[in-house]
Design a protein around this motif. Structure first.
Motif, PDB file in Angstrom:
ATOM      1  N   ARG A 267       0.884  -1.235  -0.168  1.00  0.00           N
ATOM      2  CA  ARG A 267      -0.044  -0.133  -0.021  1.00  0.00           C
ATOM      3  C   ARG A 267       0.808   1.079   0.002  1.00  0.00           C
ATOM      4  O   ARG A 267       0.588   2.161  -0.422  1.00  0.00           O
ATOM      5  N   LEU A 268       2.121   1.312   0.501  1.00  0.00           N
ATOM      6  CA  LEU A 268       2.912   2.312   0.596  1.00  0.00           C
ATOM      7  C   LEU A 268       2.943   2.968  -0.711  1.00  0.00           C
ATOM      8  O   LEU A 268       3.310   2.322  -1.854  1.00  0.00           O
ATOM      9  N   GLY A 269       2.977   4.313  -0.756  1.00  0.00           N
ATOM     10  CA  GLY A 269       3.028   5.118  -2.118  1.00  0.00           C
ATOM     11  C   GLY A 269       1.780   5.121  -2.981  1.00  0.00           C
ATOM     12  O   GLY A 269       1.812   5.821  -3.986  1.00  0.00           O
ATOM     13  N   HIS A 270       0.694   4.476  -2.565  1.00  0.00           N
ATOM     14  CA  HIS A 270      -0.544   4.461  -3.356  1.00  0.00           C
ATOM     15  C   HIS A 270      -1.290   5.575  -2.968  1.00  0.00           C
ATOM     16  O   HIS A 270      -1.182   6.173  -1.943  1.00  0.00           O
ATOM     17  N   GLU A 271      -2.256   6.112  -3.820  1.00  0.00           N
ATOM     18  CA  GLU A 271      -2.879   7.306  -3.630  1.00  0.00           C
ATOM     19  C   GLU A 271      -3.977   7.309  -2.246  1.00  0.00           C
ATOM     20  O   GLU A 271      -4.137   8.094  -1.739  1.00  0.00           O
ATOM     21  N   ASP A 272      -4.283   5.761  -2.086  1.00  0.00           N
ATOM     22  CA  ASP A 272      -5.325   5.911  -1.007  1.00  0.00           C
ATOM     23  C   ASP A 272      -4.444   5.178   0.291  1.00  0.00           C
ATOM     24  O   ASP A 272      -5.078   4.612   1.097  1.00  0.00           O
ATOM     25  N   GLU A 273      -3.278   5.614   0.338  1.00  0.00           N
ATOM     26  CA  GLU A 273      -2.372   5.021   1.361  1.00  0.00           C
ATOM     27  C   GLU A 273      -2.839   5.352   2.853  1.00  0.00           C
ATOM     28  O   GLU A 273      -2.817   4.696   3.670  1.00  0.00           O
ATOM     29  N   ASN A 274      -3.385   6.640   2.797  1.00  0.00           N
ATOM     30  CA  ASN A 274      -3.697   7.241   4.116  1.00  0.00           C
ATOM     31  C   ASN A 274      -5.427   6.902   4.487  1.00  0.00           C
ATOM     32  O   ASN A 274      -5.725   7.229   5.672  1.00  0.00           O
ATOM     33  N   VAL A 275      -6.085   6.342   3.464  1.00  0.00           N
ATOM     34  CA  VAL A 275      -7.328   6.012   3.761  1.00  0.00           C
ATOM     35  C   VAL A 275      -7.366   4.730   4.633  1.00  0.00           C
ATOM     36  O   VAL A 275      -6.755   3.929   4.220  1.00  0.00           O
ATOM     37  N   SER A 276      -8.188   4.518   5.555  1.00  0.00           N
ATOM     38  CA  SER A 276      -8.617   3.542   6.369  1.00  0.00           C
ATOM     39  C   SER A 276      -8.907   2.130   5.404  1.00  0.00           C
ATOM     40  O   SER A 276      -9.885   2.625   4.625  1.00  0.00           O
ATOM     41  N   LEU A 277      -8.259   1.178   5.663  1.00  0.00           N
ATOM     42  CA  LEU A 277      -8.409   0.010   4.864  1.00  0.00           C
ATOM     43  C   LEU A 277     -10.056  -0.441   4.994  1.00  0.00           C
ATOM     44  O   LEU A 277     -10.510  -0.855   3.894  1.00  0.00           O
TER      45      LEU A 277
END
Length: 167
Positions: free
Chosen positions: A106-116
């Motif tokens: 997930r690191l570096g993905h645009e939704d990285e900071n969105v709760s899974l």
């Protein structure tokens, strides 16, 4: 026809717990040289034994059949940790590695900071973990585990220590 014991034979009954034959055997054992050297296993053999024992242990833990809890989570490792606490079961070493890799991906993905749990429904995520767990418990080779553990000196960090609750 009854036989009587001849009067010249006596039966000796000893109340002592140790027998002379045990003492004689101990002396005999001490006098005999140890012809066989102690069995020494290679590091690979010991690691295989550990992996085999671990895999045998994990095979007997049943996957929970009833799952009625929706677990909120922000990461795969967090979901795995919650599952361990709720079901009082360890997760397989390979499942723990899998969850770690999923978080790393997930690191570096645009939704990285969105709760899974906002991206993947918690019930689907939990079901996927149990599916992977079942595969690891039933089909993992002790040879493969031993090879992975030999390559990673910190492998024990991904082995859950608590004992399972058998349902």
């Amino acid at each position: 026809m009854k036989r009587s014991m001849p009067s010249n034979e006596q039966v000796e009954i000893s109340s002592d717990d140790s027998s002379s034959s045990d003492a004689d055997n101990d002396v005999f054992r001490k006098q005999q040289p140890n012809d066989e050297p102690p069995l020494e296993l290679s590091d690979e053999a010991w690691m295989y034994r550990r992996a085999k024992s671990y895999q045998d242990y994990m095979k007997v833990i049943p996957i929970p059949a009833i799952r009625g809890t929706v677990i909120p989570y922000t990461s795969w490792m967090g979901l795995g940790s919650s599952i361990k606490k709720i079901y009082e079961q360890p997760l397989h070493y390979l499942t723990n590695l899998h969850l770690k890799r999923l978080d790393q991906e997930r690191l570096g993905h645009e939704d990285e900071n969105v709760s899974l749990d906002m991206i993947i429904h918690p019930c689907k995520a939990e079901a996927s973990i149990w599916l992977i767990e079942e595969v690891h418990r039933r089909t993992s080779s002790p040879h493969h585990l031993a090879k992975l553990w030999t390559a990673d000196p910190m492998y024990h960090a991904f082995i859950d220590a608590h004992s399972p609750k058998i349902y």
